[in-house]
Every structure is written in structure tokens, then in C-alpha cells.
Design an enzyme around this catalytic site. Structure first.
Site, mmCIF file in Angstrom:
data_model
loop_
_atom_site.group_PDB
_atom_site.id
_atom_site.type_symbol
_atom_site.label_atom_id
_atom_site.label_comp_id
_atom_site.label_asym_id
_atom_site.label_seq_id
_atom_site.Cartn_x
_atom_site.Cartn_y
_atom_site.Cartn_z
ATOM 1 N N SER A 198 0.802 -1.153 -0.077
ATOM 2 C CA SER A 198 -0.039 0.108 -0.039
ATOM 3 C C SER A 198 0.867 1.101 0.118
ATOM 4 C CB SER A 198 -1.063 -0.107 1.377
ATOM 5 O OG SER A 198 -1.710 1.035 1.268
ATOM 6 N N LYS B 271 -3.297 2.133 -2.392
ATOM 7 C CA LYS B 271 -3.330 3.331 -1.339
ATOM 8 C C LYS B 271 -4.201 3.518 -0.294
ATOM 9 C CE LYS B 271 -1.504 6.991 0.474
ATOM 10 N NZ LYS B 271 -0.187 6.965 1.195
ATOM 11 N N ASN C 220 9.162 9.113 4.508
ATOM 12 C CA ASN C 220 8.037 9.628 3.774
ATOM 13 C C ASN C 220 6.850 10.139 4.874
ATOM 14 O OD1 ASN C 220 4.880 8.373 3.615
ATOM 15 N ND2 ASN C 220 6.323 6.680 3.814
ATOM 16 N N GLY D 273 0.854 11.287 4.264
ATOM 17 C CA GLY D 273 -0.305 11.537 5.154
ATOM 18 C C GLY D 273 -1.320 11.220 4.600
ATOM 19 N N CYS E 245 -0.382 3.868 10.538
ATOM 20 C CA CYS E 245 0.167 4.988 9.816
ATOM 21 C C CYS E 245 0.940 6.050 10.744
ATOM 22 C CB CYS E 245 -0.582 5.701 8.936
ATOM 23 S SG CYS E 245 -0.149 7.004 7.917
ATOM 24 N N GLY F 73 12.232 0.631 3.299
ATOM 25 C CA GLY F 73 13.414 0.183 2.686
ATOM 26 C C GLY F 73 14.426 -0.654 3.350
HETATM 27 C C1 LIG Z 1 5.556 6.477 0.037
HETATM 28 C C2 LIG Z 1 4.708 5.583 1.081
HETATM 29 C C3 LIG Z 1 3.512 5.536 1.235
HETATM 30 C C4 LIG Z 1 2.855 4.639 2.134
HETATM 31 N N1 LIG Z 1 1.549 4.612 2.273
HETATM 32 C C5 LIG Z 1 1.004 3.672 2.945
HETATM 33 C C6 LIG Z 1 -0.503 3.632 2.973
HETATM 34 O O1 LIG Z 1 -1.319 4.470 2.643
HETATM 35 N N2 LIG Z 1 -0.985 2.708 3.897
HETATM 36 C C7 LIG Z 1 -0.189 1.765 4.474
HETATM 37 O O2 LIG Z 1 -0.769 0.757 5.309
HETATM 38 N N3 LIG Z 1 1.236 1.720 4.311
HETATM 39 C C8 LIG Z 1 1.658 2.792 3.548
HETATM 40 N N4 LIG Z 1 3.034 2.629 3.497
HETATM 41 C C9 LIG Z 1 3.970 1.649 3.975
HETATM 42 C C10 LIG Z 1 4.067 0.481 3.030
HETATM 43 O O3 LIG Z 1 2.989 -0.151 2.648
HETATM 44 C C11 LIG Z 1 5.108 -0.591 3.797
HETATM 45 O O4 LIG Z 1 4.254 -1.219 4.932
HETATM 46 C C12 LIG Z 1 6.565 0.022 4.523
HETATM 47 O O5 LIG Z 1 6.872 0.897 3.392
HETATM 48 C C13 LIG Z 1 7.383 -1.281 4.715
HETATM 49 O O6 LIG Z 1 7.967 -1.702 3.424
HETATM 50 P P1 LIG Z 1 8.947 -1.262 2.349
HETATM 51 O O7 LIG Z 1 10.216 -1.243 3.152
HETATM 52 O O8 LIG Z 1 9.161 -2.409 1.112
HETATM 53 O O9 LIG Z 1 8.642 0.138 1.686
HETATM 54 C C14 LIG Z 1 3.721 3.638 2.684
HETATM 55 C C15 LIG Z 1 5.085 3.576 2.481
HETATM 56 C C16 LIG Z 1 5.598 4.633 1.640
HETATM 57 C C17 LIG Z 1 7.172 4.505 1.493
#
Ligand SMILES: Cc1cc2nc3c(=O)[nH]c(=O)nc-3n(C[C@H](O)[C@H](O)[C@H](O)COP(=O)(O)O)c2cc1C
Length: 306
Positions: free
Chosen positions: A24, A48, A72, A75, A132, A220
Site C-alpha cells: 500500500s 493506497k 515519507n 499523510g 500509519c 526500505g
Molecule cells: C510513500 C509511501 C506511502 C505509504 N503509504 C501507505 C499507506 O497508505 N497505507 C499503509 O498501510 N502503508 C503505507 N506505506 C507503508 C508500506 O506499505 C510498507 O508497510 C512499508 O513501506 C515497508 O515496506 P517497504 O520497506 O518495502 O517499503 C507507505 C510507504 C511509503 C514508502
């Protein structure tokens, strides 16, 4: 050497052709990515975070690069659940991949209303975002105390009309096993973790925080060791499926999450780096299985020799 390992998985009754799910917030509603690959190559798409009304999100700057990751503070910018149902879901539901709707709210009532609206739709699963860190109300406020996790999960489950409900847990808590148990007791069909870890960056020349919101969520490769440890602990605490994420950049990273007990995994920041990351990760996972002589990806789940 296994010729063609099976990649198919099932997460609380939802069949997926492979365990790779676009996380997401980093895949929008899939539209921009169709130029790069057919969406049916993914196990599922998690959209999203959806709120009842449209949201503009936080003011910029809201993205900052960090060593091995990013911060990030978007929001929860999104067009609202009604626009999702009207403008995005029809195409996504026909794309040949499972659709997970990530839901967020300021109040328990708002979460429940969104779940009720989605319960009659073509989404395959709901993901309750109570983790969040980038919104003032709601969000992580529900996700850190086991009692409030149990309560919000119970209320949303009642409204979700039989759709499987995954609860997305926050890493900003001291005992992830306890939080996972609370979600299960509230009726969660699965748990997903981890969301981002709260962090900040400072621009020392200007003596200001880099992000307008001051703090943001770290994601990341920088968070992968924490995510792996939390997936491992959560998978030992509950028997419902666990969806793991946090810094997955390669097929071998994905395999590590499955070995720690995840039934499927989500890819977020890797997609920000390269729009085709998910497709490469699936191909690398398949190659890893072949090299290991494993004929079915499900054999990896929880197989860590610890
Ligand atoms: C730009 C951005 C926006 C995100 N928006 C959401 C969101 O709307 N809802 C949510 O549950 N997680 C959101 N996340 C979290 C990601 O879904 C994920 O849990 C987190 O980034 C860890 O995984 P990754 O390291 O592969 O990015 C967001 C992450 C990023 C980087």
C-alpha cells in the site's frame, strides 16, 4: 534442480498466483504501472490507504532519502473510498490479480463505514491500517495498544461482510507478539507487518527538519532486519497467515521473510526505486527455489532452521 516450482499461495481463502503483493502507498491504484508490466503478474495489489473523504495529505517536502531507505510523510493522500469504488476498482478487479483495499480513518466509526462500503464491492480482502505514523489522529493511535487493536479489529470485522480482514501492525510498539494476538482475538483473518518506523532527518545548514511534518516513516532496506525479527516473532505468536514486508529488494530478501513464517510478502520502497521491482523479485524467487531444489514456495513458509 526443480524445473518449474509452483509459486501459487492462498492467503485466508484468497488465491494468489505468487506470494508477491504490491504494498500500500507505493503502487497507487496500479494505473501508472500497467505501462511497465501486466498487473496479473502480481499475486495481489494493495491499494493506497483509503479514507472516507478525499485527503490532500501533508505539505511538502514529504519524502527524504536516507542511508538504505527513505522517509515519507505523505499523510494518506487519496481520493476517498467513493472515488476508488467508482473510478479505480472496476478496472483493477478485471486486471487478473487479487485486490486488497487498505483502509484508514480518524475514528473507529470512519473505519467501520469504509469497511461496510467495501464489503459489498469486488475487493478480495481488506487491510486495516492502524499503523500509519504520518497522520495526527487515528492511524497509529489505534495500533500501538493491544486493547485498542482488539477493539478496532472487532468493530471493523463486524462490518466487513465476510471479506477476509488483514490487520497491518505497527513496528512502533514494544511487544509485536502481543499486538498480533490482540488482532487475532479481535477476529483478524491475517496480519501484515511492518508499516514504517517513525524517524526524522535534519537539514543542519538550515537548522530545520527535512520533512515539513518534522517526522516521517522510515522504509526500505534500512528496516529489513527489524521487519524480519518482527515477522518471525508475530508468526510464532499466531497461527493466522502473516504477510511480511519491510525492505524487500530481491527474491532472496523475499525468501527470508517466507522462512521467518510469512505466507506472502509485500514490496513497497523497491517499487519507488524501480517500477518493475515486483516482477524481478518474483523471477528471482523462482530462481532461488530452483537452485534450492524446492518444488513449491509454500514449503519455505516457517522453514527457518532456528
Ligand atoms: C510513500 C509511501 C506511502 C505509504 N503509504 C501507505 C499507506 O497508505 N497505507 C499503509 O498501510 N502503508 C503505507 N506505506 C507503508 C508500506 O506499505 C510498507 O508497510 C512499508 O513501506 C515497508 O515496506 P517497504 O520497506 O518495502 O517499503 C507507505 C510507504 C511509503 C514508502
Amino acid at each position: 534442480m526443480v524445473d518449474r516450482p509452483s509459486l501459487a499461495v492462498e492467503v485466508c481463502g484468497v488465491p494468489m498466483k505468487n506470494p508477491c503483493i504490491a504494498a500500500s502507498g507505493t503502487f497507487g491504484f496500479g494505473e501508472e504501472y500497467q505501462r511497465y508490466f501486466p498487473l496479473h503478474k502480481l499475486g495481489a495489489i494493495c491499494v493506497k490507504g483509503l479514507t472516507l473523504e478525499p485527503r490532500q495529505g501533508n505539505p511538502p517536502p514529504r519524502i527524504a532519502e536516507t542511508p538504505s531507505g527513505m522517509l515519507n510523510s505523505v499523510g494518506l493522500q487519496n481520493p476517498g473510498v467513493r472515488a476508488f469504488l467508482r473510478d479505480h476498482l472496476p478496472r483493477l478487479a478485471d486486471s487478473g490479480t487479487a485486490v486488497i483495499a487498505n483502509i484508514a480513518g480518524n475514528t473507529a466509526e470512519e473505519y467501520c463505514k469504509i469497511a461496510a462500503m467495501l464489503s459489498k464491492s469486488r475487493v478480495d480482502m481488506l487491510e486495516l491500517n492502524i499503523s500509519c505514523p504520518n497522520v495526527k489522529e487515528g492511524g497509529v493511535a489505534f495500533g500501538t495498544r493491544p486493547e485498542s487493536v482488539l477493539e478496532i479489529t472487532r468493530r471493523v470485522k463486524t462490518e466487513s461482510g465476510g471479506k477476509p480482514l488483514a490487520v497491518k501492525l505497527s513496528p512502533n510498539t514494544s511487544d509485536i507478539g502481543e499486538t498480533a494476538l490482540a488482532a487475532r482475538e479481535g477476529g483478524a483473518d491475517a496480519i501484515s507487518l511492518i508499516n514504517t518506523i517513525t524517524g526524522m532527518a535534519v537539514d543542519v545548514k538550515n537548522m530545520r527538519p527535512v520533512l515539513a511534518n518534522v517526522t516521517g516513516g522510515l522504509s526500505g532496506p534500512a528496516i529489513r532486519p527489524v521487519a524480519l525479527r518482527m515477522v518471525y516473532e508475530a508468526a510464532r505468536a499466531v497461527t493466522i497467515p502473516v504477510i511480511g514486508m519491510g525492505g524487500i529488494m530481491s527474491g532472496e530478501d523475499a525468501a527470508a521473510f517466507l522462512l521467518c513464517g510469512a505466507r506472502a510478502f509485500m514490496v513497497g520502497t523497491a517499487t519507488v526505486v524501480s517500477p518493475t521491482a515486483c516482477v524481478h523479485i518474483v523471477a528471482e524467487l523462482e530462481r532461488y527455489l530452483k537452485e534450492q531444489g524446492i518444488g513449491d514456495v509454500n514449503a519455505l513458509v516457517g522453514a527457518l532452521k532456528a
